[in-house]
Write a protein that holds these residues in place. Structure first.
Motif, PDB file in Angstrom:
ATOM      1  N   UNK A 154       0.843  -1.185   0.000  1.00  0.00           N
ATOM      2  CA  UNK A 154       0.000   0.000   0.000  1.00  0.00           C
ATOM      3  C   UNK A 154       0.887   1.246   0.000  1.00  0.00           C
ATOM      4  N   UNK A 155       0.471   2.269  -0.701  1.00  0.00           N
ATOM      5  CA  UNK A 155       1.219   3.523  -0.697  1.00  0.00           C
ATOM      6  C   UNK A 155       1.047   4.187   0.662  1.00  0.00           C
ATOM      7  N   UNK A 156       2.143   4.580   1.272  1.00  0.00           N
ATOM      8  CA  UNK A 156       2.106   5.212   2.582  1.00  0.00           C
ATOM      9  C   UNK A 156       1.772   6.689   2.405  1.00  0.00           C
ATOM     10  N   UNK A 157       0.482   7.003   2.426  1.00  0.00           N
ATOM     11  CA  UNK A 157       0.034   8.382   2.280  1.00  0.00           C
ATOM     12  C   UNK A 157      -0.099   8.986   3.667  1.00  0.00           C
ATOM     13  N   UNK A 158       0.671  10.008   3.928  1.00  0.00           N
ATOM     14  CA  UNK A 158       0.670  10.613   5.263  1.00  0.00           C
ATOM     15  C   UNK A 158      -0.061  11.943   5.288  1.00  0.00           C
ATOM     16  N   UNK A 159      -0.834  12.185   4.260  1.00  0.00           N
ATOM     17  CA  UNK A 159      -1.588  13.440   4.253  1.00  0.00           C
ATOM     18  C   UNK A 159      -2.796  13.382   5.179  1.00  0.00           C
ATOM     19  N   UNK A 160      -3.280  12.172   5.432  1.00  0.00           N
ATOM     20  CA  UNK A 160      -4.404  12.001   6.349  1.00  0.00           C
ATOM     21  C   UNK A 160      -3.977  11.086   7.483  1.00  0.00           C
ATOM     22  N   UNK A 161      -4.550  11.347   8.639  1.00  0.00           N
ATOM     23  CA  UNK A 161      -4.188  10.549   9.810  1.00  0.00           C
ATOM     24  C   UNK A 161      -4.748   9.139   9.687  1.00  0.00           C
TER      25      UNK A 161
ATOM     26  N   UNK B  93       2.252   2.326  12.077  1.00  0.00           N
ATOM     27  CA  UNK B  93       3.232   1.686  11.195  1.00  0.00           C
ATOM     28  C   UNK B  93       4.136   0.758  11.996  1.00  0.00           C
ATOM     29  N   UNK B  94       4.552   1.187  13.182  1.00  0.00           N
ATOM     30  CA  UNK B  94       5.377   0.339  14.053  1.00  0.00           C
ATOM     31  C   UNK B  94       4.601  -0.898  14.509  1.00  0.00           C
ATOM     32  N   UNK B  95       3.336  -0.690  14.840  1.00  0.00           N
ATOM     33  CA  UNK B  95       2.528  -1.821  15.321  1.00  0.00           C
ATOM     34  C   UNK B  95       2.366  -2.874  14.240  1.00  0.00           C
ATOM     35  N   UNK B  96       2.219  -2.400  12.992  1.00  0.00           N
ATOM     36  CA  UNK B  96       2.034  -3.342  11.891  1.00  0.00           C
ATOM     37  C   UNK B  96       3.313  -4.106  11.576  1.00  0.00           C
TER      38      UNK B  96
ATOM     39  N   UNK C 151      -5.794   5.494  11.061  1.00  0.00           N
ATOM     40  CA  UNK C 151      -6.361   5.040  12.332  1.00  0.00           C
ATOM     41  C   UNK C 151      -6.010   3.584  12.557  1.00  0.00           C
ATOM     42  N   UNK C 152      -6.112   3.159  13.796  1.00  0.00           N
ATOM     43  CA  UNK C 152      -5.805   1.778  14.132  1.00  0.00           C
ATOM     44  C   UNK C 152      -6.756   0.824  13.414  1.00  0.00           C
ATOM     45  N   UNK C 153      -8.009   1.238  13.254  1.00  0.00           N
ATOM     46  CA  UNK C 153      -8.984   0.376  12.581  1.00  0.00           C
ATOM     47  C   UNK C 153      -8.590   0.119  11.139  1.00  0.00           C
ATOM     48  N   UNK C 154      -8.047   1.132  10.466  1.00  0.00           N
ATOM     49  CA  UNK C 154      -7.636   0.972   9.069  1.00  0.00           C
ATOM     50  C   UNK C 154      -6.530  -0.065   8.969  1.00  0.00           C
ATOM     51  N   UNK C 155      -5.552  -0.003   9.862  1.00  0.00           N
ATOM     52  CA  UNK C 155      -4.465  -0.972   9.833  1.00  0.00           C
ATOM     53  C   UNK C 155      -4.975  -2.385  10.142  1.00  0.00           C
ATOM     54  N   UNK C 156      -5.881  -2.473  11.110  1.00  0.00           N
ATOM     55  CA  UNK C 156      -6.406  -3.784  11.478  1.00  0.00           C
ATOM     56  C   UNK C 156      -7.181  -4.393  10.327  1.00  0.00           C
TER      57      UNK C 156
ATOM     58  N   UNK D  86      13.425   4.357   7.165  1.00  0.00           N
ATOM     59  CA  UNK D  86      13.512   5.745   6.707  1.00  0.00           C
ATOM     60  C   UNK D  86      12.143   6.413   6.738  1.00  0.00           C
ATOM     61  N   UNK D  87      11.126   5.666   6.330  1.00  0.00           N
ATOM     62  CA  UNK D  87       9.774   6.227   6.331  1.00  0.00           C
ATOM     63  C   UNK D  87       9.320   6.564   7.744  1.00  0.00           C
ATOM     64  N   UNK D  88       9.593   5.676   8.690  1.00  0.00           N
ATOM     65  CA  UNK D  88       9.192   5.924  10.078  1.00  0.00           C
ATOM     66  C   UNK D  88       9.907   7.152  10.637  1.00  0.00           C
ATOM     67  N   UNK D  89      11.189   7.272  10.341  1.00  0.00           N
ATOM     68  CA  UNK D  89      11.944   8.423  10.856  1.00  0.00           C
ATOM     69  C   UNK D  89      11.449   9.725  10.231  1.00  0.00           C
ATOM     70  N   UNK D  90      11.058   9.672   8.950  1.00  0.00           N
ATOM     71  CA  UNK D  90      10.529  10.881   8.315  1.00  0.00           C
ATOM     72  C   UNK D  90       9.178  11.263   8.920  1.00  0.00           C
ATOM     73  N   UNK D  91       8.368  10.269   9.311  1.00  0.00           N
ATOM     74  CA  UNK D  91       7.100  10.562   9.979  1.00  0.00           C
ATOM     75  C   UNK D  91       7.333  11.254  11.314  1.00  0.00           C
ATOM     76  N   UNK D  92       8.339  10.795  12.049  1.00  0.00           N
ATOM     77  CA  UNK D  92       8.631  11.414  13.343  1.00  0.00           C
ATOM     78  C   UNK D  92       9.092  12.848  13.140  1.00  0.00           C
ATOM     79  N   UNK D  93       9.972  13.051  12.170  1.00  0.00           N
ATOM     80  CA  UNK D  93      10.469  14.416  11.924  1.00  0.00           C
ATOM     81  C   UNK D  93       9.341  15.341  11.470  1.00  0.00           C
ATOM     82  N   UNK D  94       8.335  14.762  10.797  1.00  0.00           N
ATOM     83  CA  UNK D  94       7.185  15.560  10.359  1.00  0.00           C
ATOM     84  C   UNK D  94       6.115  15.662  11.436  1.00  0.00           C
TER      85      UNK D  94
END
Length: 823
Positions: free
Chosen positions: A256-263, A375-378, A265-270, A358-366
């Motif tokens: 899946x494309x990691x789109x970070x423009x929208x938050x 993302x970590x939970x998955x 949710x845990x339900x989406x990942x599940x 790298x993606x996780x670190x960029x999310x934290x910086x953003x």
């Protein structure tokens, strides 16, 4: 452990690129290409739509009457766009965004039955290849004349195959052609052709070169697509080395494309995880139409339904993605491997391939901490293992604090194995002090006042104090500390320790906070030479003076100037304010002596003799007020003249066959104002011979000579200078003093110039020069537009008629004649 990758940095260009088409439902985009500065689309109307890539802003419409565009490609230097049309033509557009010039499109008719199937430019932009539906591969050579203002195409067939061509690639003299039945490797230098492999195929399969930067680790190869989701790995002799089979490996869930423009949710990942477990993914039998390298490690291809990225070193699938509908084309662009997707609906998207880390670190910086938490939970196992290996993942502790603040205790408990791994790694890390780890825990931002900025990967340390306003020292003290601006390699503080004993008391107080007291007299020869692999550049440091010898004030200045010079080379700034006051205390003769000693130290420091001279002259000329030339003594004046020649000597100039004087040259010049003052001084003293000696080495000052002749009214001497100098502004300035006879001479010289016959400014002899096409000034349109400012319409039209036999067809735009009629 093996990395897991994802597609991130999603961008939808569709709203921006469809803006020019919003008033027309009939026109559709058919193809595209992307380069550093441009995105260009071909359309069903036959036109090209040119956009600025960086802001996706529409710039230009290039009309074309030869039918709907089918393929296009931008040349490597962005000078041209080659494109083909449904009516069987191959065209080239010269990229020119000037509002004053009409778009220039040249074409060659191939016949309505011929359809181009692919286009490929060579790196030099002088030619390109295209393949067609007949299986023919052709080389198109661009022939330019009159300063590239006019072009023509010449088409040369080089290969005849029985099936349509799918993809063309090249490397140096090797040409790789893939068609529906086979791949052909051609050595164009020796005109040798070899079929790769013996087994034919039936379908649109691609092939490409995969160049390596480390031949011993990963040799350069050729990859050819085969039926059944397979790839041939081939050497440069055309021998098949092995077959990579991806059919079974593709029986895996799509990414899946990691789109970070929208938050998220845990339900989406599940929901996503549950669906992945329920689905049974089957092996995929695919046809790879176009192959492209994504960095030097991965290979990218696509079908109508998905993107596919392979690691050909291990024959594994990095990922595949089916989130784009009806893919029509795909490009890998830029050093970071941006993937640009164009669909059959005319939409365009962009994604990047990143590791999950790298993606996780960029999310934290953003500060997208909740998205990163899911993302970590998955990917718990991946991040737990990575956290034990990589100290940089300590940045994930921000998430821990965030979840505590948000009272997300259940999610915090789920991620506890990752935070335990981070804590374990932090405890096991022996490199770095506790203060450094504390700094890392606070986000990697140092709290120490003189911490180096983040340029360590290049082996360059820059003291932050030199650039940070709120840490800047008082104005009167700035230069001493700033003299320590740059230290290369791993010697960051060691060189300052060594130099501490050469400063006076006032200077020592400025740098005392950099060096512990017990280290302030550490001899340089006792400093440990750190030879870590990450040191990219290291220069030889200044030699240690004999122990106990007194260091003079002049030697201190030389060392300061050396460090300032090194700083200016790295930062591309002259730092004049850091040494102006030093030079202010000396006369010009004394400064010359200091620069001689500085040059000697630079030679010891690893510079060549020419580099050392140029560095010293540049420092002095940045400081020197040109008008002081009239006041300095003769020795200083000669020093300045020689320095100006060293910095600007034109070795590549085309010279007169008779006297060796430059007649075609680059008119760029360092410290041009200084050169102009030198010329005025010598000319005023009637030292004309000396002026011509300087001009022989630095022809960029010919514009100054032309102004001398203007003041003296010597029109005949001005005209060859204006023609050879190639600067429209100079012709415009000189033209104010020309009468009709002088303009007639200008026309005569300009015609001679187009024919490659250049007059020497010194001896007036004619020298034949090939390819006089360096300046945009050398076009009839530019020349006539300037001359029309000073001539009546009847006069200039009479001159055009007089020289019409020497003016190529279509060299003059119709706007010129319209202007004459109105005038």
């Amino acid at each position: 452990m093996n990395d897991i990758h994802c597609l991130s940095n999603f961008i939808d260009y569709s709203p921006s690129i469809h803006e020019p088409l919003k008033h027309s439902n009939r026109i559709k985009y058919t193809c595209f290409d992307i380069s550093e500065n441009y995105i260009i689309f071909g359309a069903t109307s036959g036109s090209l739509y040119l956009f600025n890539r960086r802001v996706c802003k529409f710039l230009h419409l290039i009309p074309n009457k030869h039918g709907s565009v089918t393929h296009l490609e931008i040349s490597s230097g962005e000078k041209y766009v080659a494109f083909s049309t449904k009516k069987g033509t191959i065209c080239v557009y010269v990229i020119n965004l000037s509002a004053n010039s009409a778009p220039q499109v040249i074409y060659a008719a191939l016949g309505p039955e011929v359809q181009v199937t692919c286009i490929h430019w060579t790196l030099d932009e002088k030619q390109f290849y295209y393949g067609d539906n007949r299986g023919q591969v052709n080389l198109v050579v661009l022939n330019s004349f009159i300063g590239r203002s006019l072009l023509s195409l010449s088409v040369h067939p080089i290969l005849f195959l029985e099936q349509p061509v799918v993809q063309i690639d090249d490397f140096e003299s090797l040409l790789l052609v893939s068609n529906w039945s086979k791949c052909i490797l051609c050595n164009t230098e020796f005109e040798e052709y070899k079929q790769i492999g013996n087994r034919l195929r039936d379908g649109p399969f691609g092939a490409c070169f995969a160049m390596s930067t480390n031949e011993s680790l990963t040799p350069s190869r050729i990859y050819c697509a085969r039926p059944g989701s397979r790839l041939w790995e081939v050497d440069f002799e055309g021998e098949v080395l092995q077959t990579h089979q991806f059919k079974a490996a593709l029986a895996c869930p799509p990414s899946k494309i990691q789109k970070t423009t929208e938050c998220e949710t845990e339900a989406m990942f599940k929901y996503s995880d549950e669906n992945s477990e329920l689905l049974d993914f089957q092996p995929q039998t695919l046809t790879f139409t176009k192959l492209q390298m994504l960095s030097q490690d991965f290979l990218l291809t696509y079908t109508e339904l998905g993107l596919y990225i392979f690691d050909v070193r291990t024959s594994t699938v990095v990922l595949w993605c089916n989130q784009f509908e009806r893919i029509a084309d795909c490009r890998v662009f830029g050093p970071d491997g941006e993937i640009v997707i164009f669909t059959q609906t005319g939409s365009m998207y962009s994604v990047s391939l990143l590791t999950l880390q790298s993606h996780a670190m960029s999310l934290v910086r953003s500060e997208k901490l909740l998205e990163c938490s899911f993302l970590l939970k998955k990917n718990l196992k991946y991040f737990a293992d990575k956290a034990r290996e990589d100290y940089d993942l300590i940045i994930l502790n921000h998430i821990k604090n965030f979840l505590i603040d948000q009272q997300q205790y259940e999610l915090l408990n789920d991620l506890s194995v990752i935070f335990d791994s981070i804590a374990q790694n932090e405890g096991d890390t022996s490199s770095g002090s506790s203060a450094e780890r504390k700094s890392a825990n606070s986000g990697g931002v140092s709290q120490r006042p003189f911490e180096a900025v983040d340029q360590r990967a290049q082996g360059v340390y820059v003291l932050e104090n030199s650039f940070c306003d709120n840490l800047r020292v008082k104005e009167k003290d700035r230069h001493f500390k700033d003299a320590l601006l740059t230290v290369t390699g791993k010697f960051g503080k060691n060189i300052i320790k060594y130099k501490f004993n050469i400063f006076n008391d006032e200077q020592k107080s400025l740098v005392s906070d950099l060096i512990p007291r017990n280290e302030r007299t550490l001899p340089f020869q006792h400093v440990k030479d750190n030879t870590d692999d990450d040191v990219v550049c290291r220069r030889k440091l200044p030699p240690s003076p004999p122990k106990g010898r007194h260091i003079t004030d002049e030697e201190k200045i030389v060392y300061n100037l050396l460090l300032i010079s090194r700083s200016s080379q790295i930062s591309n700034t002259n730092f004049l304010e850091r040494y102006r006051h030093l030079f202010d205390e000396y006369t010009s003769r004394e400064i010359i002596g200091i620069l001689a000693k500085l040059e000697a130290v630079m030679l010891e420091h690893g510079d060549t003799e020419l580099q050392a001279k140029q560095n010293c002259y540049e420092m002095y000329f940045n400081y020197l007020n040109p008008e002081l030339i009239w006041e300095v003594d003769d020795i200083s004046k000669e020093f300045i003249i020689q320095g100006f020649i060293v910095l600007n000597a034109n070795q590549d100039a085309v010279r007169c066959d008779n006297c060796g004087f430059p007649i075609r040259f680059d008119n760029s010049c360092l410290f041009h104002e200084l050169g102009a003052v030198l010329m005025r001084y010598l000319w005023s003293r009637n030292e004309h011979g000396r002026c011509f000696e300087i001009l022989k080495d630095v022809p960029a000052l010919f514009d100054v000579l032309a102004k001398f002749y203007m003041a003296e009214g010597q029109v005949e001497k001005i005209i060859p200078i204006v023609m050879n100098y190639g600067q429209p502004d100079l012709l415009e300035e000189a033209g104010r003093g020309f009468n009709l006879h002088a303009w007639d001479r200008c026309f005569d010289k300009f015609v001679a110039l187009q024919q490659g016959r250049l007059s020497c400014i010194n001896c007036e002899r004619i020298t034949l020069v090939e390819n006089v096409n360096r300046h945009f000034f050398y076009t009839w349109n530019c020349f006539l537009n300037i001359s029309s400012e000073f001539l009546e319409a009847k006069e200039i039209l009479a001159l055009v008629y007089k020289y019409s036999n020497n003016i190529p067809n279509d060299a003059i735009d119709r706007e010129f004649f319209t202007k004459c009629m109105l005038k």
